[in-house]
Design a protein around this motif. Structure first.
Motif, PDB file in Angstrom:
ATOM      1  N   ARG A 151       0.839  -1.204   0.000  1.00 17.89           N
ATOM      2  CA  ARG A 151       0.000   0.000   0.000  1.00 17.89           C
ATOM      3  C   ARG A 151       0.870   1.249   0.000  1.00 17.89           C
ATOM      4  N   SER A 152       1.693   1.372   1.047  1.00 21.22           N
ATOM      5  CA  SER A 152       2.526   2.569   1.166  1.00 21.22           C
ATOM      6  C   SER A 152       3.938   2.371   0.640  1.00 21.22           C
ATOM      7  N   ALA A 153       4.288   1.177   0.193  1.00 22.36           N
ATOM      8  CA  ALA A 153       5.647   0.912  -0.291  1.00 22.36           C
ATOM      9  C   ALA A 153       5.954   1.755  -1.519  1.00 22.36           C
ATOM     10  N   ARG A 154       7.185   2.193  -1.616  1.00 19.37           N
ATOM     11  CA  ARG A 154       7.603   2.958  -2.781  1.00 19.37           C
ATOM     12  C   ARG A 154       7.734   2.049  -4.001  1.00 19.37           C
ATOM     13  N   LEU A 155       7.673   2.666  -5.177  1.00 23.54           N
ATOM     14  CA  LEU A 155       7.667   1.900  -6.424  1.00 23.54           C
ATOM     15  C   LEU A 155       9.064   1.406  -6.778  1.00 23.54           C
ATOM     16  N   GLY A 156       9.097   0.365  -7.582  1.00 21.92           N
ATOM     17  CA  GLY A 156      10.357  -0.201  -8.034  1.00 21.92           C
ATOM     18  C   GLY A 156      10.826  -1.332  -7.139  1.00 21.92           C
ATOM     19  N   SER A 157      12.062  -1.735  -7.317  1.00 24.06           N
ATOM     20  CA  SER A 157      12.622  -2.839  -6.531  1.00 24.06           C
ATOM     21  C   SER A 157      12.792  -2.413  -5.082  1.00 24.06           C
ATOM     22  N   GLN A 158      12.157  -3.146  -4.186  1.00 23.75           N
ATOM     23  CA  GLN A 158      12.159  -2.785  -2.773  1.00 23.75           C
ATOM     24  C   GLN A 158      12.598  -3.971  -1.924  1.00 23.75           C
ATOM     25  N   SER A 159      13.358  -3.656  -0.878  1.00 16.65           N
ATOM     26  CA  SER A 159      13.735  -4.655   0.117  1.00 16.65           C
ATOM     27  C   SER A 159      12.708  -4.592   1.241  1.00 16.65           C
ATOM     28  N   VAL A 160      11.932  -5.650   1.381  1.00 14.86           N
ATOM     29  CA  VAL A 160      10.812  -5.654   2.318  1.00 14.86           C
ATOM     30  C   VAL A 160      11.215  -6.399   3.591  1.00 14.86           C
ATOM     31  N   PRO A 161      11.107  -5.759   4.765  1.00  9.48           N
ATOM     32  CA  PRO A 161      11.470  -6.440   6.008  1.00  9.48           C
ATOM     33  C   PRO A 161      10.410  -7.451   6.444  1.00  9.48           C
ATOM     34  N   VAL A 162      10.868  -8.564   6.980  1.00 13.68           N
ATOM     35  CA  VAL A 162       9.981  -9.600   7.516  1.00 13.68           C
ATOM     36  C   VAL A 162      10.501  -9.981   8.902  1.00 13.68           C
ATOM     37  N   LYS A 163       9.585 -10.120   9.854  1.00 10.72           N
ATOM     38  CA  LYS A 163       9.989 -10.498  11.213  1.00 10.72           C
ATOM     39  C   LYS A 163       9.091 -11.606  11.729  1.00 10.72           C
ATOM     40  N   TYR A 164       9.704 -12.622  12.313  1.00  8.85           N
ATOM     41  CA  TYR A 164       8.971 -13.686  12.993  1.00  8.85           C
ATOM     42  C   TYR A 164       8.654 -13.191  14.402  1.00  8.85           C
ATOM     43  N   THR A 208       3.938 -14.370  23.218  1.00 13.45           N
ATOM     44  CA  THR A 208       4.658 -13.821  24.368  1.00 13.45           C
ATOM     45  C   THR A 208       5.147 -14.905  25.321  1.00 13.45           C
ATOM     46  N   ASP A 209       4.447 -16.047  25.387  1.00  8.45           N
ATOM     47  CA  ASP A 209       4.890 -17.115  26.283  1.00  8.45           C
ATOM     48  C   ASP A 209       5.645 -18.213  25.542  1.00  8.45           C
ATOM     49  N   SER A 210       6.025 -17.931  24.282  1.00  9.24           N
ATOM     50  CA  SER A 210       6.755 -18.926  23.495  1.00  9.24           C
ATOM     51  C   SER A 210       8.191 -19.046  23.979  1.00  9.24           C
ATOM     52  N   VAL A 211       8.757 -20.224  23.785  1.00  5.77           N
ATOM     53  CA  VAL A 211      10.150 -20.450  24.132  1.00  5.77           C
ATOM     54  C   VAL A 211      11.080 -19.860  23.080  1.00  5.77           C
ATOM     55  N   TYR A 212      10.540 -19.546  21.892  1.00 10.23           N
ATOM     56  CA  TYR A 212      11.374 -19.099  20.787  1.00 10.23           C
ATOM     57  C   TYR A 212      11.612 -17.587  20.821  1.00 10.23           C
ATOM     58  N   LEU A 213      12.796 -17.201  20.395  1.00  9.22           N
ATOM     59  CA  LEU A 213      13.120 -15.799  20.183  1.00  9.22           C
ATOM     60  C   LEU A 213      12.756 -15.406  18.755  1.00  9.22           C
ATOM     61  N   SER A 214      12.531 -14.144  18.525  1.00  3.46           N
ATOM     62  CA  SER A 214      12.186 -13.660  17.189  1.00  3.46           C
ATOM     63  C   SER A 214      13.439 -13.555  16.323  1.00  3.46           C
ATOM     64  N   ASP A 215      13.210 -13.439  15.016  1.00  2.00           N
ATOM     65  CA  ASP A 215      14.301 -13.196  14.072  1.00  2.00           C
ATOM     66  C   ASP A 215      13.717 -12.427  12.903  1.00  2.00           C
ATOM     67  N   ASP A 216      14.572 -11.737  12.171  1.00  2.00           N
ATOM     68  CA  ASP A 216      14.079 -10.946  11.042  1.00  2.00           C
ATOM     69  C   ASP A 216      15.010 -11.081   9.849  1.00  2.00           C
ATOM     70  N   THR A 217      14.453 -10.794   8.691  1.00  2.00           N
ATOM     71  CA  THR A 217      15.205 -10.848   7.441  1.00  2.00           C
ATOM     72  C   THR A 217      14.494  -9.958   6.429  1.00  2.00           C
ATOM     73  N   THR A 218      14.863 -10.052   5.154  1.00  2.00           N
ATOM     74  CA  THR A 218      14.222  -9.259   4.102  1.00  2.00           C
ATOM     75  C   THR A 218      14.071 -10.103   2.842  1.00  2.00           C
ATOM     76  N   PHE A 219      13.178  -9.668   1.966  1.00  2.00           N
ATOM     77  CA  PHE A 219      13.111 -10.210   0.609  1.00  2.00           C
ATOM     78  C   PHE A 219      12.975  -9.038  -0.349  1.00  2.00           C
ATOM     79  N   THR A 220      13.302  -9.254  -1.617  1.00  3.22           N
ATOM     80  CA  THR A 220      13.272  -8.190  -2.620  1.00  3.22           C
ATOM     81  C   THR A 220      12.187  -8.490  -3.643  1.00  3.22           C
TER      82      THR A 220
END
Length: 719
Positions: A291-304, A308-320
């Motif tokens: 919606r608000s992303a700029r036009l053209g090739s964009q690196s989009v952030p993704v976060k797991y 809140t009570d999960s044993v797992y920690l979060s992690d993040d990455t990107t895709f283009t």
């Protein structure tokens, strides 16, 4: 007024006598009790005996340099004392030494920095201000971490592993914030040392030891309670648009290499949260609908974002992916169709693409060149706002424009126009005048004929046949200023005129007679001007005045005619000694003003609201923001913080329920909310605007700050 000024003069003369007997050396103690702050500032001397000159005529800024150095040492000592108190877990002490007294010294330093011979003083002033904020924030975060650690230990001892994991995850975020604040504060200290003669090395040592201790503690907790993860994501489609979203695929693995299989997980893709399910291999697929992303090739952030009570920690990455634009359809409506100044009207807009509502995009409603409301579209693509007609729109047939203010974004900028008739509102103007030492003190008020105050409008003032001066009305429609006018025995007319061509307010004129008099007098007793005159005089004695070569103190007892026989250090002692009287008087008036505001707010809140405890904090709010912050959903946290503040102010101050975020800020100011609280509200509003309107997520530190300010506003409940 006469009594307070006479007492100030008495204290000042006493200080002059003491400092003169001390051989021209003024002992400059401070009130924080720290031995490092008990400094002395000597009277400047040089071969040419320039200490006998009026500070206005000193070109090399020696007096300002001396004062700036003393103020810098004073603030530096307070910063170090705060760091020491923090390392000893004395949180209230760490905050108090950076309280009102520090703020006063900083305000003085900013004033002096503009007059010194060193350009670095301006830089140092900004760093002292930033250091104060970072030190305060660091203190709050360290205290929060210690409290969380206590709760974590208690949960572990009770065998409540779920609670322990929730707390450990919150501690991860707090520990990260502490590291960030520590780095920023160290940079502040280094820049202060590079631009002043202040040594802050001991303060840096205390900060680094405190941060290292928490970092080490958190590493142990992470090892015993949480499990790290690795997120990988790639785009399956090469392009994405709102009407044709792109498909992305990813996988979540634990730090030991196993997959998180057959689970529903939450992902933050761009600035939106989605729920997906992993398969037996831990692989998931999702869609990216920009919606608000700029036009053209964009690196989009993704976060797991784990629960809140999960044993797992979060992690993040990107895709283009390549973002394409879609032009939506926009329609709008308003009611009623005829409005005058201050009249409320409701505006609606609908933004759709192929009959699908475009949610979460900003909409501005404007009349002429004035933005009257800002909001965002809901799930069905509809935006609504209730606002009032501003004074800055000319009367006649006009249009209300609803627009999506996007350029080069996935959703194209569009607008829709709806006609409206703006009618003229007649006004009344009042003015009074009295003679002062500086000229003529003019006061008045601009109102509608119905008696409603008109704020933020220009009024033109003129004394006799002299020049005109513009003054702007305050939130009560009032104005007050001193007009330059020669002192003589003539009786003259003071004229106030409101005549703004591009406005829907009618013109108004008022006159008053300024009676003949041989000399000036003091402003009327009880006005703000008596306090301002005293403060301005004290500042003028130390720093000089560009306007008045001889400013009267009280009834003309002390002026610059005294200054040639005083050194810069003595002049500083005069201000330090007399500042106490001014501060006490200011505090007294501020308390009275605050009490008056609070009484007004209680009377406006209504019977049901008056029975609600003012310091009640909603557990639902605390739970929600903690959940979002723990999960790294900073946009959601900022929005919840804003909603909480909006609701709080709507109840306490009678702010309109339908007010947009910037209207909330404006109406709060019009309601007389104190400047300190206005700064808190502005922090929340700015974070909300980023979360709601910006193409990227709100910065974690800004979201944290917004939540912290919201907590403070809700807990105080005094606005």
């Amino acid at each position: 007024m006469f009594r307070s000024q006479s007492w100030a003069v008495f204290v000042t003369l006493t200080i002059l006598g003491l400092t003169a007997g001390a051989g021209g050396v003024a002992a400059m103690g401070t009130d924080d009790g720290g031995p490092a702050l008990n400094r002395q500032v000597e009277t400047p001397t040089d071969d040419n005996e320039t200490q006998q000159e009026n500070p206005d005529s000193v070109s090399d800024g020696e007096y300002g340099d001396e004062t700036a150095a003393w103020l810098a040492r004073t603030m530096g000592g307070r910063l170090e004392n705060s760091s020491i108190a923090l390392s000893n877990d004395q949180y209230d002490q760490a905050r108090s030494v950076l309280g009102d007294d520090y703020d006063k010294r900083l305000e003085q330093y900013v004033d002096v920095a503009g007059d010194t011979s060193s350009a670095t003083d301006d830089t140092a002033a900004r760093e002292f201000e930033a250091a104060r904020e970072n030190q305060r924030n660091l203190t709050n975060e360290v205290q929060r971490y210690r409290q969380q650690y206590t709760a974590y230990q208690a949960a572990r001892e009770r065998g409540n592993e779920s609670k322990a994991r929730i707390t450990a995850r919150a501690m991860e975020r707090t520990a990260s914030n502490i590291s960030d604040r520590s780095r920023e504060l160290n940079r502040n200290f280094e820049r202060i040392e590079n631009t002043t003669s202040v040594d802050l090395s001991s303060g840096q040592t205390e900060i680094n030891e405190t941060t290292e201790n928490i970092t080490t503690t958190q590493a142990v907790i992470r090892e015993e309670t949480l499990v790290g993860t690795t997120l990988t994501v790639q785009a399956i489609d090469s392009t994405a648009s709102f009407s044709d979203p792109g498909t992305v695929s990813g996988q979540i693995r634990t730090e030991n290499g196993s997959v998180i299989a057959d689970e529903v997980v939450e992902l933050r893709i761009g600035n939106r949260t989605q729920t997906v399910r992993t398969d037996a291999s831990g692989v998931f697929e999702s869609q990216y609908r920009p919606r608000s992303a700029r036009l053209g090739s964009q690196s989009v952030p993704v976060k797991y974002v784990p629960d809140t009570d999960s044993v797992y920690l979060s992690d993040d990455t990107t895709f283009t992916i390549d973002v394409k634009q879609v032009t939506p359809n926009a329609t709008s409506d308003i009611a009623p169709g005829t409005v005058g100044y201050g009249d409320r009207f409701d505006a609606t807009a609908s933004v759709t693409v192929e009959s699908r509502g475009v949610d979460g995009v900003p909409v501005e409603f404007t009349v002429g060149d004035t933005v009257v409301a800002r909001t965002t579209t809901g799930p069905n693509g509809t935006a609504t706002a209730s606002t009032r007609a501003p004074a800055s729109v000319n009367d006649g047939e006009r249009v209300v424009v609803a627009r999506v203010p996007y350029e080069n974004r996935a959703i194209a900028g569009v607008q829709s126009e709806t006609p409206v008739v703006v009618v003229e509102t007649q006004t009344t103007l009042s003015v009074s005048a009295s003679r002062t030492d500086d000229g003529a003190l003019a006061r008045g008020q601009l109102q509608t004929v119905a008696g409603d105050p008109v704020a933020g409008r220009p009024v033109r003032l003129q004394v006799g046949a002299g020049g005109t001066q513009l003054v702007e009305t305050n939130r009560n429609g009032s104005f007050q200023t001193v007009l330059e006018y020669p002192q003589n025995n003539e009786t003259v007319t003071v004229t106030a005129t409101y005549d703004e061509p591009s406005s829907n307010l009618g013109n108004a004129t008022a006159t008053t007679t300024l009676a003949a008099g041989a000399g000036g007098g003091n402003p009327p007793v009880g006005s703000d001007s008596d306090r301002d005159l005293l403060i301005d005089t004290l500042v003028a004695i130390l720093f000089g005045s560009d306007e008045n070569p001889e400013v009267a103190f009280g009834n003309g007892i002390i002026g610059y005619s005294w200054l040639p026989v005083l050194g810069g250090g003595v002049a500083l002692a005069v201000v330090v000694g007399a500042w106490f009287i001014v501060s006490r008087r200011r505090q007294s008036q501020d308390v009275n003003a605050t009490s008056s505001v609070e009484a007004t707010e209680v009377s406006m809140s209504g019977p049901d609201q008056a029975t609600t405890p003012s310091n009640a904090t909603s557990p639902t709010f605390a739970d929600r923001v903690d959940t979002y912050l723990d999960g790294g959903d900073y946009d959601a946290a900022a929005m919840v913080a804003y909603t909480a503040v909006h609701d709080e102010l709507a109840v306490k101050n009678g702010i309109d329920e339908g007010a947009t975020h910037w209207e909330l800020l404006q109406q709060s100011q019009e309601h007389g909310v104190p400047e300190e609280r206005m700064a808190d509200i502005e922090t929340v509003v700015e974070a909300f605007e980023t979360a709601a309107f910006a193409p990227t997520s709100v910065d974690p530190s800004r979201a944290e700050a917004a939540v912290e300010r919201a907590r403070k506003i809700k807990s105080n409940g005094d606005q």
